[in-house]
Write an enzyme that holds these catalytic residues in place. Structure first.
Site, mmCIF file in Angstrom:
data_model
loop_
_atom_site.group_PDB
_atom_site.id
_atom_site.type_symbol
_atom_site.label_atom_id
_atom_site.label_comp_id
_atom_site.label_asym_id
_atom_site.label_seq_id
_atom_site.Cartn_x
_atom_site.Cartn_y
_atom_site.Cartn_z
ATOM 1 C CD1 TRP A 151 62.513 111.966 83.755
ATOM 2 C CD2 TRP A 151 61.651 110.106 84.649
ATOM 3 N NE1 TRP A 151 62.223 111.100 82.728
ATOM 4 C CE2 TRP A 151 61.685 109.957 83.246
ATOM 5 C CE3 TRP A 151 61.143 109.047 85.422
ATOM 6 C CZ2 TRP A 151 61.246 108.787 82.594
ATOM 7 C CZ3 TRP A 151 60.708 107.902 84.785
ATOM 8 C CH2 TRP A 151 60.760 107.780 83.393
ATOM 9 C CE LYS A 175 68.699 119.825 84.354
ATOM 10 N NZ LYS A 175 67.339 119.508 84.796
ATOM 11 C CD GLU A 251 76.801 105.343 83.844
ATOM 12 O OE1 GLU A 251 76.271 104.476 83.121
ATOM 13 O OE2 GLU A 251 77.883 105.167 84.428
ATOM 14 C CG LEU A 252 74.588 108.308 77.457
ATOM 15 C CD1 LEU A 252 75.208 108.629 76.109
ATOM 16 C CD2 LEU A 252 74.001 109.567 78.094
ATOM 17 N NE ARG A 279 66.427 98.365 90.843
ATOM 18 C CZ ARG A 279 67.585 98.908 90.440
ATOM 19 N NH1 ARG A 279 68.084 98.617 89.256
ATOM 20 N NH2 ARG A 279 68.231 99.726 91.240
ATOM 21 C CB CYS A 285 69.321 103.020 81.628
ATOM 22 S SG CYS A 285 70.150 103.181 83.207
ATOM 23 C CD GLU A 382 66.375 103.266 77.448
ATOM 24 O OE1 GLU A 382 66.572 104.377 76.918
ATOM 25 O OE2 GLU A 382 66.968 102.884 78.458
HETATM 26 P P1 ADP Z 1 64.349 111.455 79.733
HETATM 27 O O1 ADP Z 1 64.063 111.282 78.268
HETATM 28 O O2 ADP Z 1 64.474 110.188 80.451
HETATM 29 O O3 ADP Z 1 63.529 112.492 80.416
HETATM 30 P P2 ADP Z 1 66.475 113.275 79.296
HETATM 31 O O4 ADP Z 1 67.776 112.867 78.730
HETATM 32 O O5 ADP Z 1 65.572 114.100 78.460
HETATM 33 O O6 ADP Z 1 65.813 111.934 79.787
HETATM 34 O O7 ADP Z 1 66.674 114.047 80.650
HETATM 35 C C1 ADP Z 1 67.641 113.716 81.611
HETATM 36 C C2 ADP Z 1 68.099 114.986 82.262
HETATM 37 O O8 ADP Z 1 68.694 115.820 81.259
HETATM 38 C C3 ADP Z 1 67.023 115.826 82.921
HETATM 39 O O9 ADP Z 1 67.580 116.417 84.085
HETATM 40 C C4 ADP Z 1 66.740 116.885 81.887
HETATM 41 O O10 ADP Z 1 66.228 118.070 82.434
HETATM 42 C C5 ADP Z 1 68.127 117.123 81.332
HETATM 43 N N1 ADP Z 1 68.221 117.721 79.997
HETATM 44 C C6 ADP Z 1 67.419 117.510 78.927
HETATM 45 N N2 ADP Z 1 67.862 118.229 77.878
HETATM 46 C C7 ADP Z 1 68.977 118.900 78.277
HETATM 47 C C8 ADP Z 1 69.907 119.794 77.655
HETATM 48 N N3 ADP Z 1 69.789 120.146 76.383
HETATM 49 N N4 ADP Z 1 70.922 120.286 78.406
HETATM 50 C C9 ADP Z 1 71.072 119.934 79.705
HETATM 51 N N5 ADP Z 1 70.238 119.087 80.329
HETATM 52 C C10 ADP Z 1 69.209 118.581 79.639
#
Ligand code: ADP
Length: 479
Positions: A151, A175, A251-252, A279, A285, A382
């Site tokens: 997001w 997605k 990209e984590l 920013r 990240c 983080e």
């Molecule tokens: P944040 O903690 O920054 O919200 P996430 O890693 O939870 O980051 O989310 C990043 C993306 O991964 C979003 O599009 C979220 O909907 C998706 N997401 C979260 N959990 C899963 C999952 N188990 N499988 C696939 N997509 C997922």
């Protein structure tokens, strides 16, 4: 804006979820409902993959120049619609309009860069070392891809996957994050207008990301997953990819150190700190997470950074004069607040900020903490918010050891005027990217990516398209 796109985009058509359900997209500035968006389930997810699989052979056979021209047209359209897209990003994600416009410019550049890369996919011809055979290689698109995007940059995190995939000849299901699906739906419309054929790019919005992700990855027709998001979810997706041995790019998370040495230009360091920290309100990240400053200038650095941070205006991203918008949700405000409280408990001093306002919206003020103990939790996780913890060091070796003392390895920043030291830092910092006397590393022409728990794979640069190509080697006898 009342005409949000709110349906799934599958096979070139806009359609509701099979079961007709929707989920709410909220404005993080006041928690009101911006839109109700189609809530895809497993069946919709597989329909999107079906469309991508059906379109794959035709898209791969398209002339590279044609793919490039479509990407170039998409670039022009995105730039033309900067104001609309920026407003949409700001509304659903919260960032100020000027920053949102910056994201549109940055995101569009991936379309332009990969428009130019589409025609530069090539193999090689060589004679084997023993002279008895010829070795040829050719590149082919990896096949249908799944893109899971976050997001914090609803447009740019999409285009840096979509750009190279389209250039390489791959089809895809995107997605977007449930908090910010509207921008990706708008982008899908623009890409279709630019000439991306039906089925090549499909978008499924859902509140059940895990279910949708599993359904698509459980299908062996999917050949590649590219994800930007948390390390925790990245690990889940890597495990899921094992069953069908899908290729993955991850990209984590990050925990970027920002090193300021005693010989640094302090004005430049404070300017760079403002960019690296603020920013996207710190929700990036690449955000500077730990300010490691030489003990002789730590006090001055913290107080100058504090002055700059305190002068920022917090408010709704679409209002004039706002520098800092709301965070993404109430959990974000709570977790940032808890890290600050814990750091103060451990001995940190609040230079500015430090307390969330009451009332609607997910706001947290720009905050600087001085004298933060190296082992404080805020230095190990983080932060993902507008908080700058400052910790001091004595020697270069200590600084490098502290910088590397994290599971993450995305980006490190360093300010020094000593060239030898700069080169040593580039060599010894365990990060995929190093910002040397700059607070901004992101550039579509550069390979963005990390090591260790920050993931693997690179986005952008000449490397970016490789993530979407397979190599076929052909052996021939020498003539
Ligand atoms: P944040 O903690 O920054 O919200 P996430 O890693 O939870 O980051 O989310 C990043 C993306 O991964 C979003 O599009 C979220 O909907 C998706 N997401 C979260 N959990 C899963 C999952 N188990 N499988 C696939 N997509 C997922």
């Amino acid at each position: 804006m009342s005409d949000f796109k709110d349906l799934l985009f599958i096979g070139g058509e806009w359609r509701a979820a099979a079961d007709g359900t929707t989920f709410d997209v909220l404005d993080p500035a006041d928690e009101s409902v911006l839109a109700k968006v189609a809530d895809a389930g497993e069946g919709d997810a597989i329909a999107a993959l079906d469309a991508a699989v059906t379109a794959q052979a035709g898209w791969a056979a398209t002339a590279p120049r044609e793919r490039g021209e479509i990407l170039r047209a998409a670039y022009e359209l995105v730039v033309d619609r900067t104001d609309d897209l920026a407003r949409l990003i700001s509304l659903e994600m919260g960032k100020p309009l000027a920053e949102a416009a910056g994201e549109v410019a940055y995101g569009a550049e991936f379309l332009r860069w990969f428009a130019e890369e589409a025609v530069r996919i090539h193999g090689r011809w060589m004679t084997a070392p023993d002279g008895r055979s010829r070795l040829l290689t050719l590149k082919k698109p990896v096949g249908p891809c799944l893109f899971v995007t976050p997001w914090n940059f609803p447009l740019a995190m999409g285009t840096r996957k979509i750009g190279p995939a389209l250039a390489a000849g791959c089809t895809m299901v995107v997605k977007p994050a449930e908090q910010t699906p509207l921008t990706m739906l708008e982008l899908a419309g623009i890409l279709a207008e630019a000439g991306v054929p039906a089925g090549v790019l499909n978008v499924v919005t859902t509140s059940s990301s895990s279910e949708v992700g599993k359904a698509i990855m459980g299908d062996d027709r999917l050949r590649k997953v590219s994800f930007t998001g948390s390390t925790e979810v990245g690990k889940i997706l890597v495990r899921q990819s094992a069953d069908n041995l899908q290729r993955v790019s991850m990209e984590l998370g990050g925990n970027a150190p920002f090193l300021v040495f005693e010989d640094a230009d302090l004005d430049a360091a404070v300017d760079g700190a403002m960019i690296a920290k603020m920013r996207n309100m710190g929700e990036a990240c690449t955000s500077a997470n730990r300010f490691l400053v030489h003990s002789s200038i730590a006090e001055e650095f913290a107080s100058r950074l504090g002055e700059r941070m305190a002068a920022l205006t917090v408010g709704r991203g679409q209002d004039d004069g706002v520098d800092v918008g709301p965070l993404i949700d109430t959990d974000a405000v709570e977790s940032v607040g808890q890290l600050v409280t814990d750091a103060v408990h451990d001995g940190a001093r609040v230079v500015c900020g430090g307390e969330a306002p009451t009332g609607a919206g997910y706001f947290y003020p720009p905050t600087v903490l001085a004298d933060v103990p190296a082992g404080a939790q805020i230095n190990t996780v983080e932060i993902f918010g507008p908080v700058a913890p400052v910790t001091s060091f004595e020697t270069e070796q200590d600084a490098v050891a502290a910088a590397n003392a994290t599971e993450y390895g995305l980006v490190a920043y360093a300010y020094t005027r000593d060239l030898d030291r700069s080169l040593r830092l580039a060599e010894f910092l365990d990060f995929g990217m190093v910002g040397m006397n700059t607070g901004l590393v992101s550039n579509p022409a550069a390979p963005f990516g990390g090591v260790k728990a920050s993931g693997f794979g690179r986005e952008g640069g000449f490397e970016g398209i490789e993530e979407y190509l397979e190599t076929t080697y052909v052996a021939l006898p020498a003539g």
